[in-house]
Design an enzyme around this catalytic site. Structure first.
Site, PDB file in Angstrom:
ATOM      1  N   SER A 275       0.841  -1.203   0.000  1.00 57.79           N
ATOM      2  CA  SER A 275       0.000   0.000   0.000  1.00 57.79           C
ATOM      3  C   SER A 275       0.874   1.250   0.000  1.00 57.79           C
ATOM      4  O   SER A 275       2.053   1.208   0.348  1.00 57.79           O
ATOM      5  CB  SER A 275      -0.909  -0.009   1.231  1.00 57.79           C
ATOM      6  OG  SER A 275      -1.621  -1.226   1.280  1.00 57.79           O
TER       7      SER A 275
HETATM    8  C1  LIG Z   1      -3.266  -4.766   0.160  1.00 56.38           C
HETATM    9  S1  LIG Z   1      -2.557  -6.358   0.335  1.00 56.38           S
HETATM   10  C2  LIG Z   1      -1.719  -6.244   1.885  1.00 56.38           C
HETATM   11  C3  LIG Z   1      -0.421  -5.523   1.897  1.00 56.38           C
HETATM   12  C4  LIG Z   1       0.482  -5.940   3.040  1.00 56.38           C
HETATM   13  N1  LIG Z   1      -0.024  -5.590   4.341  1.00 56.38           N
HETATM   14  C5  LIG Z   1       1.903  -5.473   2.830  1.00 56.38           C
HETATM   15  O1  LIG Z   1       2.503  -4.966   3.789  1.00 56.38           O
HETATM   16  O2  LIG Z   1       2.419  -5.664   1.740  1.00 56.38           O
HETATM   17  C6  LIG Z   1      -3.944  -7.406   0.790  1.00 56.38           C
HETATM   18  C7  LIG Z   1      -3.523  -8.809   1.146  1.00 56.38           C
HETATM   19  O3  LIG Z   1      -4.589  -9.468   1.793  1.00 56.38           O
HETATM   20  C8  LIG Z   1      -4.541 -10.816   1.402  1.00 56.38           C
HETATM   21  N2  LIG Z   1      -5.815 -11.471   1.728  1.00 56.38           N
HETATM   22  C9  LIG Z   1      -7.004 -11.397   1.058  1.00 56.38           C
HETATM   23  N3  LIG Z   1      -7.937 -12.148   1.679  1.00 56.38           N
HETATM   24  C10 LIG Z   1      -7.324 -12.680   2.778  1.00 56.38           C
HETATM   25  C11 LIG Z   1      -7.764 -13.542   3.818  1.00 56.38           C
HETATM   26  N4  LIG Z   1      -9.020 -14.002   3.857  1.00 56.38           N
HETATM   27  N5  LIG Z   1      -6.877 -13.901   4.778  1.00 56.38           N
HETATM   28  C12 LIG Z   1      -5.603 -13.457   4.763  1.00 56.38           C
HETATM   29  N6  LIG Z   1      -5.125 -12.645   3.785  1.00 56.38           N
HETATM   30  C13 LIG Z   1      -5.973 -12.255   2.814  1.00 56.38           C
HETATM   31  C14 LIG Z   1      -4.229 -10.744  -0.082  1.00 56.38           C
HETATM   32  O4  LIG Z   1      -3.772 -11.963  -0.598  1.00 56.38           O
HETATM   33  C15 LIG Z   1      -3.181  -9.639  -0.078  1.00 56.38           C
HETATM   34  O5  LIG Z   1      -1.891 -10.165   0.071  1.00 56.38           O
END
Ligand SMILES: C[S@@+](CC[C@H](N)C(=O)[O-])C[C@H]1O[C@@H](n2cnc3c(N)ncnc32)[C@H](O)[C@@H]1O
Length: 289
Positions: A7
């Site tokens: 992000s």
């Molecule tokens: C915007 S990214 C997060 C960025 C991260 N915090 C970073 O520091 O790079 C959203 C993440 O949430 C994950 N995600 C989506 N649904 C999820 C779930 N049910 N449980 C865990 N992770 C999930 C996606 O695969 C993705 O990697």
């Protein structure tokens, strides 16, 4: 469809500040992604704290784990569905969520019964326009007011399905709705769309045309379909599920009568069995989500 990205740094900071992580705390992150947020959380909790981060995608989880290890950052990386949290290391002082959420999973309240759960929240109607909310949890009940607008990739199981085929809804009839033609579309504008999504959980829509010519608003909610035809100098008409078109019009009336309130006048109260949105104050006007 993109599923993961690091992000915007200013947004990462805004969200870390909203979570208010302190030295020595135990923090659960949902959505490891690249691992950079987990590293920043680790920095904030210090040597006496603990960071656990959950990622649903096995490939992303493995590469984030390798990256954190290579950088000598002590964070527990778990591959699994973050919507069930991670009970093994609970309780946590904070849950820091970095994927968009439309319904708060009860396990988070159990795993962080006294602390802060920070997440990007959106409704079916608000689309990519989420709002940060930091729920202060006491005895398993979280209360928080909506804050800054953000746009987040949704938790995988909370993505919306496709719009689908439109059924034959029968006759179009003249409508007697509690809104003028020029009050029908405006609640869907960005600020209003967030409030309308809270008032009408599960609602999605499509809108035809622009300007003052006759146009159509198509509404869909839990298997019900309705459309409203309106425009300057045209009779307002409805088709399909009359309860749905009336609910929409009543919510629009509410929004206009309250002076088109900004999303930050709304908030959430979330318990084990009930999630409510409220207006102005947790004890004020509220409705079930
Ligand atoms: C915007 S990214 C997060 C960025 C991260 N915090 C970073 O520091 O790079 C959203 C993440 O949430 C994950 N995600 C989506 N649904 C999820 C779930 N049910 N449980 C865990 N992770 C999930 C996606 O695969 C993705 O990697």
């Amino acid at each position: 469809m993109p599923t993961c990205s690091a992000s915007l740094p200013s947004l990462v900071k805004l969200m870390l500040d909203a979570t208010d992580v302190r030295d020595g705390q135990r923090v659960l992150e949902i959505g490891t992604g690249t691992g950079v947020t987990a590293a920043l959380l680790r920095d904030r909790v210090g040597v006496n704290g603990r960071v656990v981060t959950v990622e649903v995608d096995p490939g992303l989880s493995a590469s984030a784990q390798a990256r954190l290890e290579a950088a000598g950052i002590d964070a527990t990386v778990v591959c699994g569905d973050g919507l069930v949290g991670w009970g093994t290391d609970a309780p946590y002082d904070r849950i820091h969520v970095t994927c968009g959420i439309r319904r708060i999973p009860p396990p988070w309240l159990r795993q962080c019964p006294d602390g802060i759960i920070m997440l990007p929240w959106g409704t079916a109607l608000s689309g990519e326009r989420d709002r940060v909310v930091a729920l202060r949890v006491r005895d398993g009940v979280g209360v928080g007011r909506f804050g800054a607008e953000v746009s987040f990739m949704k938790a995988r199981s909370q993505r919306l399905g496709s719009w689908g085929d439109w059924p034959d809804n029968g006759d179009t009839v003249e409508a007697d709705l509690p809104v003028r033609w020029d009050e029908i579309e405006s609640p869907l504008e960005p600020f209003g769309g967030f409030a309308m999504g809270l008032l009408l959980p599960g609602l999605t829509y499509r809108l035809s045309g622009g300007g003052a010519e006759e146009r159509v608003l198509w509404l869909k909610r839990e298997g019900a379909h309705a459309s409203i035809g309106f425009g300057d100098g045209h009779k307002t008409t409805v088709e399909g599920d009359t309860r749905l078109s009336r609910d929409y019009a009543q919510a629009a009336r509410w929004w206009h009568d309250r002076g088109r309130p900004h999303p930050e006048r709304f908030g959430l109260t979330v318990g084990e069995n009930e999630q409510r949105a409220w207006f102005d104050h947790p004890d004020g006007e509220s409705w079930a989500l």
